[in-house]
Design a protein around this motif. Structure first.
Motif, mmCIF file in Angstrom:
data_model
loop_
_atom_site.group_PDB
_atom_site.id
_atom_site.type_symbol
_atom_site.label_atom_id
_atom_site.label_comp_id
_atom_site.label_asym_id
_atom_site.label_seq_id
_atom_site.Cartn_x
_atom_site.Cartn_y
_atom_site.Cartn_z
ATOM 1 N N PHE A 29 -6.181 -19.438 37.437
ATOM 2 C CA PHE A 29 -4.747 -19.140 37.488
ATOM 3 C C PHE A 29 -4.480 -17.684 37.113
ATOM 4 O O PHE A 29 -3.741 -16.978 37.820
ATOM 5 C CB PHE A 29 -3.989 -20.073 36.542
ATOM 6 C CG PHE A 29 -2.562 -19.674 36.327
ATOM 7 C CD1 PHE A 29 -1.594 -19.942 37.281
ATOM 8 C CD2 PHE A 29 -2.176 -19.009 35.166
ATOM 9 C CE1 PHE A 29 -0.270 -19.555 37.084
ATOM 10 C CE2 PHE A 29 -0.863 -18.622 34.957
ATOM 11 C CZ PHE A 29 0.099 -18.896 35.923
ATOM 12 N N PHE A 30 -5.082 -17.217 36.027
ATOM 13 C CA PHE A 30 -4.848 -15.840 35.607
ATOM 14 C C PHE A 30 -5.470 -14.846 36.598
ATOM 15 O O PHE A 30 -4.929 -13.753 36.806
ATOM 16 C CB PHE A 30 -5.410 -15.618 34.201
ATOM 17 C CG PHE A 30 -4.519 -16.137 33.116
ATOM 18 C CD1 PHE A 30 -3.363 -15.460 32.756
ATOM 19 C CD2 PHE A 30 -4.822 -17.314 32.454
ATOM 20 C CE1 PHE A 30 -2.532 -15.932 31.747
ATOM 21 C CE2 PHE A 30 -4.005 -17.807 31.443
ATOM 22 C CZ PHE A 30 -2.851 -17.114 31.094
ATOM 23 N N MET A 31 -6.585 -15.214 37.226
ATOM 24 C CA MET A 31 -7.179 -14.335 38.232
ATOM 25 C C MET A 31 -6.253 -14.174 39.433
ATOM 26 O O MET A 31 -5.996 -13.049 39.884
ATOM 27 C CB MET A 31 -8.519 -14.909 38.682
ATOM 28 C CG MET A 31 -9.646 -14.781 37.680
ATOM 29 S SD MET A 31 -11.142 -15.639 38.243
ATOM 30 C CE MET A 31 -11.419 -14.840 39.824
ATOM 31 N N ILE A 32 -5.744 -15.291 39.959
ATOM 32 C CA ILE A 32 -4.879 -15.231 41.138
ATOM 33 C C ILE A 32 -3.562 -14.540 40.802
ATOM 34 O O ILE A 32 -3.061 -13.703 41.567
ATOM 35 C CB ILE A 32 -4.628 -16.651 41.670
ATOM 36 C CG1 ILE A 32 -5.942 -17.258 42.154
ATOM 37 C CG2 ILE A 32 -3.606 -16.621 42.806
ATOM 38 C CD1 ILE A 32 -5.845 -18.712 42.533
ATOM 39 N N LEU A 33 -2.990 -14.876 39.643
ATOM 40 C CA LEU A 33 -1.744 -14.227 39.221
ATOM 41 C C LEU A 33 -1.937 -12.728 39.083
ATOM 42 O O LEU A 33 -1.132 -11.925 39.607
ATOM 43 C CB LEU A 33 -1.274 -14.833 37.901
ATOM 44 C CG LEU A 33 -0.050 -14.165 37.254
ATOM 45 C CD1 LEU A 33 1.190 -14.371 38.115
ATOM 46 C CD2 LEU A 33 0.171 -14.709 35.847
ATOM 47 N N GLY A 35 -4.365 -10.770 40.322
ATOM 48 C CA GLY A 35 -4.700 -10.116 41.584
ATOM 49 C C GLY A 35 -3.472 -9.902 42.455
ATOM 50 O O GLY A 35 -3.281 -8.824 43.030
ATOM 51 N N GLY A 36 -2.610 -10.924 42.536
ATOM 52 C CA GLY A 36 -1.398 -10.796 43.336
ATOM 53 C C GLY A 36 -0.457 -9.729 42.794
ATOM 54 O O GLY A 36 0.119 -8.938 43.569
ATOM 55 N N TRP A 44 0.019 -4.415 35.009
ATOM 56 C CA TRP A 44 -0.427 -5.459 34.100
ATOM 57 C C TRP A 44 -1.246 -6.530 34.821
ATOM 58 O O TRP A 44 -1.990 -7.294 34.186
ATOM 59 C CB TRP A 44 0.760 -6.118 33.395
ATOM 60 C CG TRP A 44 1.719 -6.848 34.307
ATOM 61 C CD1 TRP A 44 2.835 -6.341 34.876
ATOM 62 C CD2 TRP A 44 1.613 -8.206 34.750
ATOM 63 N NE1 TRP A 44 3.464 -7.292 35.644
ATOM 64 C CE2 TRP A 44 2.725 -8.447 35.570
ATOM 65 C CE3 TRP A 44 0.702 -9.228 34.526
ATOM 66 C CZ2 TRP A 44 2.944 -9.686 36.180
ATOM 67 C CZ3 TRP A 44 0.913 -10.466 35.129
ATOM 68 C CH2 TRP A 44 2.022 -10.686 35.936
ATOM 69 N N GLY A 45 -1.133 -6.556 36.153
ATOM 70 C CA GLY A 45 -1.916 -7.529 36.913
ATOM 71 C C GLY A 45 -3.411 -7.337 36.749
ATOM 72 O O GLY A 45 -4.179 -8.311 36.776
ATOM 73 N N ALA A 46 -3.845 -6.078 36.551
ATOM 74 C CA ALA A 46 -5.270 -5.816 36.362
ATOM 75 C C ALA A 46 -5.782 -6.483 35.095
ATOM 76 O O ALA A 46 -6.879 -7.057 35.075
ATOM 77 C CB ALA A 46 -5.519 -4.309 36.311
#
Length: 293
Positions: A29-33, A35-36, A44-46
């Motif tokens: 979940f945190f990876m997809i969130l 990355g998007g 902050w997505g990184a």
């Protein structure tokens, strides 16, 4: 009590309720969130993406360690072994379909998309379009609007040919290691496995140098038209699979050094070997289709 507790393997091992699936889902979940959000310009997505990656790696390490412990305690029966073999077979089949889609995209582009853009039906829309492959000639691209910078295509010499030799050699060393394990020569198997891992790592280093050469000297980038996108899509995803396969072989080698696997029961070794040989075969297709044709 289970049959395994009496010194016999259960017909089919049923694991206890586990936290690992939901914990892995949290990491995904945190990876997809992340990355998007990172792609859409939110810095902050990184942090979210890399947090998810670290979380997932930690969970998988625990999950795999538990599965290895169950195997080493003799909890897995022949039915479990057959289940693992079918699972790995279907996984490799899905990878075949994965690369089949990319090879199909390259085929469709070369044999249909590019020729159709240069036929009479599109002459009014693209009067200056050059319908040939690869999409570069005499230092200029086939982009009439000038949206693609001039670039040079990547030939088979010398780096791709060196990498082909490295991967083919690694397939041989892996096979030697497998036969050594079948003959209960653990030390020999470990030595040949380390050589296989080293060959895989060398392949990745050569490919990294090839990419640097493509960007700096050939001006070949992911944005270099359909040639650049298919080139980096196919070779990049294959490189990722080499990295995953190298990690699998590395962990198998470490397990061999810890005394895991026997001549009779070693599917963990075999599964990694299947995957590595699949990676070798895919590269041979890439070497011919991408670099030679």
């Amino acid at each position: 009590m289970s049959a395994a507790s009496h010194g016999q393997q259960a017909y089919y091992f049923v694991p206890a309720p586990s936290r690992h699936p939901v914990m892995a889902a949290i990491g995904l979940f945190f990876m997809i969130l992340g990355g998007g959000q990172w792609i859409n310009g939110h810095d902050w997505g990184a942090y979210s993406l890399f947090f998810g990656l670290a979380w997932l790696a930690f969970v998988l390490q625990q999950w795999f360690r538990q599965a290895i412990g169950e195997s080493e305690r003799g909890l897995y029966s022949d039915r479990i072994d057959a289940s693992f073999r079918w699972s790995m077979s279907w996984f490799i089949f899905s990878e075949v379909m994965f690369f089949g889609a990319f090879f199909g995209a390259l085929y469709w582009t070369r044999m249909h998309a590019v020729p159709s853009l240069g036929d009479l039906d599109n002459a009014l829309l693209w009067p200056d379009f050059k319908a040939f492959w690869p999409s570069v000639v005499a230092g200029a691209t086939a982009s009439p609007a000038g949206t693609v910078e001039p670039f040079t295509t990547m030939g088979p010499w010398p780096l791709p040919t060196i990498n082909t030799a490295l991967l083919l050699t690694s397939g041989v060393t892996l096979t030697i290691a497998h036969h050594a394990l079948l003959a209960s020569h653990r030390g020999k198997a470990i030595a040949w496995m380390w050589l296989t891992v080293l060959l895989g790592a060398t392949f990745l280093c050569v490919q990294g140098y090839e990419y640097a050469h493509a960007y700096s000297e050939l001006n070949l980038k992911l944005s270099s038209g359909i040639y650049g996108s298919t080139f980096f899509m196919l070779t990049g995803f294959h490189g990722f699979h080499v990295f995953v396969g190298m990690l699998m072989l590395l962990f198998i080698t470490v397990r061999l050094m810890k005394g895991h696997f026997t001549a009779e029961r070693h599917f963990g070794f075999e599964g990694a070997a299947w995957y590595w040989h699949f990676v070798d075969v895919v590269w041979l297709g890439l070497y011919v289709v991408v670099y030679w044709l």
